[in-house]
Enzyme design. Structure first.
Site, mmCIF file in Angstrom:
data_model
loop_
_atom_site.group_PDB
_atom_site.id
_atom_site.type_symbol
_atom_site.label_atom_id
_atom_site.label_comp_id
_atom_site.label_asym_id
_atom_site.label_seq_id
_atom_site.Cartn_x
_atom_site.Cartn_y
_atom_site.Cartn_z
ATOM 1 N N ARG A 235 31.633 9.157 -8.919
ATOM 2 C CA ARG A 235 30.402 10.017 -8.778
ATOM 3 C C ARG A 235 30.465 11.004 -9.995
ATOM 4 N NH1 ARG A 235 30.291 14.309 -3.610
ATOM 5 N NH2 ARG A 235 32.481 14.330 -3.244
ATOM 6 N N LYS B 264 -17.697 -0.362 2.870
ATOM 7 C CA LYS B 264 -17.015 -1.299 2.659
ATOM 8 C C LYS B 264 -18.193 -2.542 2.511
ATOM 9 C CE LYS B 264 -12.590 -3.893 4.025
ATOM 10 N NZ LYS B 264 -11.478 -3.546 4.798
ATOM 11 N N PHE C 213 20.790 6.114 1.505
ATOM 12 C CA PHE C 213 19.158 6.590 1.750
ATOM 13 C C PHE C 213 18.521 6.008 0.721
ATOM 14 C CE2 PHE C 213 21.469 10.608 2.957
ATOM 15 C CZ PHE C 213 21.684 10.202 4.412
ATOM 16 N N LEU D 1 0.725 -1.083 -0.032
ATOM 17 C CA LEU D 1 -0.094 -0.060 0.076
ATOM 18 C C LEU D 1 0.858 1.178 0.117
ATOM 19 C CD1 LEU D 1 -2.680 -1.211 2.313
ATOM 20 C CD2 LEU D 1 -3.085 -0.763 -0.039
ATOM 21 N N GLN E 9 25.526 7.964 6.969
ATOM 22 C CA GLN E 9 25.610 8.160 5.608
ATOM 23 C C GLN E 9 26.374 6.892 4.856
ATOM 24 O OE1 GLN E 9 24.462 11.578 5.428
ATOM 25 N NE2 GLN E 9 23.961 11.149 7.501
ATOM 26 N N GLU F 234 12.682 9.780 -0.803
ATOM 27 C CA GLU F 234 13.147 8.693 -1.342
ATOM 28 C C GLU F 234 12.230 7.958 -1.983
ATOM 29 O OE1 GLU F 234 14.369 9.574 1.535
ATOM 30 O OE2 GLU F 234 16.355 10.494 1.036
ATOM 31 N N HIS G 140 -12.647 -8.254 6.253
ATOM 32 C CA HIS G 140 -11.518 -8.051 5.117
ATOM 33 C C HIS G 140 -10.768 -9.109 4.577
ATOM 34 C CE1 HIS G 140 -8.403 -5.287 3.609
ATOM 35 N NE2 HIS G 140 -7.569 -6.278 4.148
#
Lengths: 626, 626
Positions: free
Chosen positions: A319, A247, A392, A124, A428, A367, A261
């Site tokens: 990079r 529902k 990340f 979801l 990091q 992200e 459900h």
């Protein structure tokens, strides 16, 4: 605007809704599982979209660029998705009964095995991001008038990823994006936080800059149509149709009741339910409006990419190679776009942003949504490159995982890999990324060691289907390859080699340079080792590794990554049927801030550590290998 | 309420702010890296909290239960964190200059190596969830008046996890939680989405049910104090102090300027900056108010847990074993709490929720925040169990990854593992979880095959430090162990064994039962194999595996998980220095909906597949092994 719907049309549509309800109950009953009640709540919402001229779609040409798009973010409502397409005469009624069968494309949650599903959903809170990607493609890249619709559940609005998508949709002014929020009050194990309080959603969405159309009765087709018509008029802002629904709507013992459900009806329950719904005309079908056939602008032509030009020995961070590569190959891939999570100055996507601002999308520090947007763009034929710190990307693991089931090609690029970033410390440091991306079926995992291999591999990624990952390094490394060297995916490079090699060191990226330095030190001490650059961690060149292992006494892997699931285990499992023992050097305890060199030493992945390890192995080996 | 601060106090505090600014610049200059400008913007916000009697904290007793808590969600402002504690006389001025050194606890982003840091931060958007965990602990479990303060950056408000935390804090009415939002307008690569528009934040936060205190000048100590005082009066709702600040405040060439993110000053720049700040009294220190010493209620006593009672052969899903175990051991661990992501009826955390509603926390469908809340609770001495579908724990990978650096003990439980869930399809299948949790330094990964081993392992987890993971299965499996069997972490069980074994099958969870069935079929065919239950995937009993490998001809692993990073690679790498070849059977192509048995067959992890594999291996082996 379409012609107004006449009352007799509406009666017909109500009949069609009853037929879809019947199919929803029958297909889940036949499967013995599924989510009928979560499907029943959204029948009118979606029928009002599909069959009143609001949706424009040519089912005979799903890929037609100016089709509207419909994404089921609440993927568990798949029985409704299939019922809609059956009602649109795109699925045979009988085939609905194959729902959830192994051989059926009608999976429990939609995947792209069903070609009219716009994306695989079921985890979801992901569909809205995918919708943002499609809407952004249409508005900013293809400049087409088509709209993207996303069916959302109320429970899934608790996912933060939704608010990332909500926010970015407002930021980019996506008035071609419409959410349909099915507020049916009940989640899986009970009531949602806000129940039927439509205003709770309205308040939040308006605060985030959306236009909101409230539908106090989401089973009233007229109100649904009106709301959707207003949504089409919204300018400069996305619209959410927030609809109060029940529902299990349409079956008295299911309607608004807890405990139903994800439960299919048994034989007896099905009979009672169908009796209530009453006789249906099974030949009834609905009409979807066709999209405007428009003259497309001449697509941008592919132009050759420039040459890769670095001098051997130049100190260039990979990079930087990434940023340079994006700019260099941009003419070759007109569909190439770049997304970045507010760190483009660090990942070096900045270079592309500056040269191609129209093809760069700032995704801010969010992200999950970034990965979803990239998927939406990929599904619209774009070639997205997505960058942030490798660490990340873990934030988007669920989205990345799910994108595999949508079958699209997305390129992820993680910078700041490993303890080699140094002083910024463990938060990091990307130390899990190789494992995370290796895990995905059909994925490609690349880890270049210099600017040339980075340039080549970025180009290779752009052509590769599926999820691709490229790992870059923060600090400079020397250029070790000529500009025209080839780097096929699935290959490796044997960089040092002699007939007297007692073992083979396999490394990639920053540790390759440690391995090369160790090789030189060992050679001075009379110890010969082979060195392999395993720039393609997945797929992996097992044959070359095997030959090297057989020709020498051991394999030693070195990586700036945790020991589990990375380069070492990739090699160990590739050689698990055993030509030679494999030893793995990796970041095997919790790292901290410090100088990069010091950290590599402490973690045992430096040239020194390699020299010591090889010396130890040499001393314990059979005499013929010493 | 504290006494009003007098003007001379405020002058002193302004001097102290200048001293902290000096330290921020000096420490980052000495390190040659770090984030001075992001620290300078929040000096007054935090000084106003620390040194005006608002914060109550006893630095000599950081673990004192009624201390207020301060979390730096914007972990890159660590120079300010250290400057504050230096100003509170808890760090020597000289030690500030060790910032980011390998041997210093003053890491680039805070970790718990610095004991006054309440949590490791640095991956943005996580601190508020941790704060919710601490505030919820204080309010609902410990019933203490202490407050939790969280310093937030404006850029990180783009993270969806923040809105998950915002929402749950409102849901639980956490009026003991105060956020300090440092709206300094500038992110890493440029302006944030909302710049200095405080109202954009106010609107969103109020819509989400928070009390908001606007501070139009976040460098005005009086206004900061007033806002914090109002925050203390808020009832039933959390408060966000939304303050307009300037990045780089106090140094003209840094103030509100782009291009200075994460940059330390050079010698010359430092001199100019310090000249501007002017002379400081380096002996100045601030006073933190001490917390009320209160009579704590007698802590709940440990009571013995009940016996594990299942009959051999009973069909019980391990997820049921989990729910049952939580209830059974609840008396033994008074600090045990359970959190679930709106699927407690599926994970079976429901059993605990019903027996101990006061120790159960519904986290709705927001897994990132759930992991952060659990960390906050763990850091306050609780023993959290966190459950959802294994697949959806991928959503919280970044939070789980970061929790390692906070050093707390959290127990994650992922249900619905593998293709064995069947018809719901790939979105719901946990196929990455073993790899994801194995990756973390010091983690424990457990995968029980029956209800008894589940019960025992849940109890073992509750005692184990660090991040622990337990994988459960949706469908029933037979009980194969007696109730009093011991399952030490790091062990395994040799379940089938003979002197004639040609190989050893290593499995866990659902595939263990496939292995046992294969064993029986093979035995009927005259082929003897050993079978090991590797219920502890990490740490792993390498010694027993090695002995079994040496005594037989091969090792065959079988897992309902992708091939990378899971049980197979764990075994392959443990045996990589090679007593016998290792072959891995795993889910090696993209799965789909279908019957569980069919899916295991298709993926080659069923009893049949094992029988075929062993037969093939037997036919290619040396004659003495046939």
């Amino acid at each position: 605007m379409e012609e107004a719907v006449t009352p007799s049309d509406r009666d017909r549509l109500e009949d069609l809704c009853r037929l879809m309800r019947t199919w929803i109950l029958e297909s889940t009953h036949a499967a013995g599982s599924g989510h009928p009640t979560s499907s029943l709540s959204a029948v009118e919402l979606m029928a009002g979209l599909f069959f009143t001229g609001q949706l424009h779609y040519d089912p005979s040409d799903p890929d037609y660029a100016n089709n509207d798009r419909v994404i089921f973010s609440k993927g568990h409502a798949s029985p409704l998705l299939y019922a809609l397409w059956a009602a649109a005469d795109q699925i045979d009624e009988d085939d609905l009964l194959t729902y959830r069968d192994f051989n059926s494309p009608l999976e429990g949650h939609p995947t792209r095995r069903f070609e009219l599903a716009e994306a695989a959903t079921g985890s979801l809170g992901q569909g809205l991001s995918i919708g943002v990607g499609k809407a952004l493609s249409a508005k900013r890249l293809d400049r087409l008038p088509c709209r993207t619709y996303v069916l959302l559940g109320d429970s899934e609005m608790a996912e933060g990823s939704q608010w990332e998508a909500v926010q970015i949709a407002a930021h980019y002014g996506l008035d071609n994006l419409v959410g349909l929020l099915d507020v049916n009050r009940l989640g899986q194990r009970g009531p949602t936080q806000f129940g039927h309080d439509l205003r709770a959603y309205q308040q939040r969405l308006e605060a985030f800059g959306w236009n909101v159309e409230l539908v106090e009765d989401g089973h009233d087709l007229e109100r649904v149509e009106t709301a959707l018509a207003f949504a089409q008029k919204a300018s400069g802002r996305p619209t959410m149709v927030v609809a109060k629904t029940l529902k299990g709507r349409g079956v008295s013992f299911l309607e608004d009741e807890e405990g139903w459900h994800g439960k299919a009806l048994d034989e007896d329950q099905l009979k009672r339910a169908l009796d209530e719904i009453g006789g249906v005309d099974r030949s009834l079908r609905g009409e979807i409006a066709r999209p405007e056939r428009i003259e497309f602008a001449e697509p941008a032509k592919e132009q050759p990419a420039g040459d890769v030009e670095y001098a051997l020995g130049d100190q260039v961070a990979t990079r930087d190679g990434y940023g340079s590569a994006l700019c260099r190959i941009a003419p070759l891939f007109p569909g190439l776009v770049a997304l970045d999570g507010e760190v483009s100055n660090s990942t070096r996507a900045k270079a592309f942003r500056e040269e191609h601002p129209d093809r760069f999308f700032e995704m801010f520090i969010a992200e999950q949504n970034m990965a979803g947007v990239a998927l939406g763009m990929a599904l619209r034929g774009k070639t997205p490159f997505v960058s942030t710190f490798a660490a990340f990307l873990t934030r988007a693991f669920d989205q990345v995982r799910m994108s595999v089931h949508s079958g699209a090609g997305i390129n992820f690029v993680g910078s700041h890999a490993g303890v080699s970033i140094g002083q910024d410390g463990p938060s990091q440091m990307g130390l899990e990324d190789l494992a995370m991306f290796r895990l995905l079926p059909g994925s490609t995992v690349l880890y270049p060691s210099d600017a040339v291999s980075t340039e080549r591999l970025v180009e290779a990624m752009a052509r590769e289907p599926g999820v691709c990952y490229l790992r870059t390094t923060r600090g400079d490394t020397p250029v070790i390859y000529e500009g025209d060297e080839e780097f096929p995916i699935g290959g490796c490079k044997v960089l040092r080699h002699s007939d007297r090699d007692i073992g083979v060191i396999v490394a990639a990226g920053v540790t390759l340079h440690e391995a090369l330095a160790a090789h030189d030190t060992l050679r001075e001490r009379g110890v010969a080792v082979r060195v392999i650059d395993l720039y393609s961690v997945k797929p992996l060149d097992a044959e070359t590794l095997r030959l090297a292992a057989e020709a020498t006494g051991f394999v030693l892997t070195v990586e700036d990554h945790y020991p589990e699931g990375g380069l070492g285990e990739a090699v160990a499992s590739a050689l698990a049927d055993h030509p030679a023992p494999v030893f793995c050097m990796a970041v095997d305890h919790r790292p901290r801030s410090g100088e990069p060199e010091r950290l590599r030493d402490e973690e045992g992945i430096s040239a020194n550590a390699i020299v010591n390890m090889v010396s130890n192995l040499a001393s314990t080996m059979q005499p013929n290998f010493r």
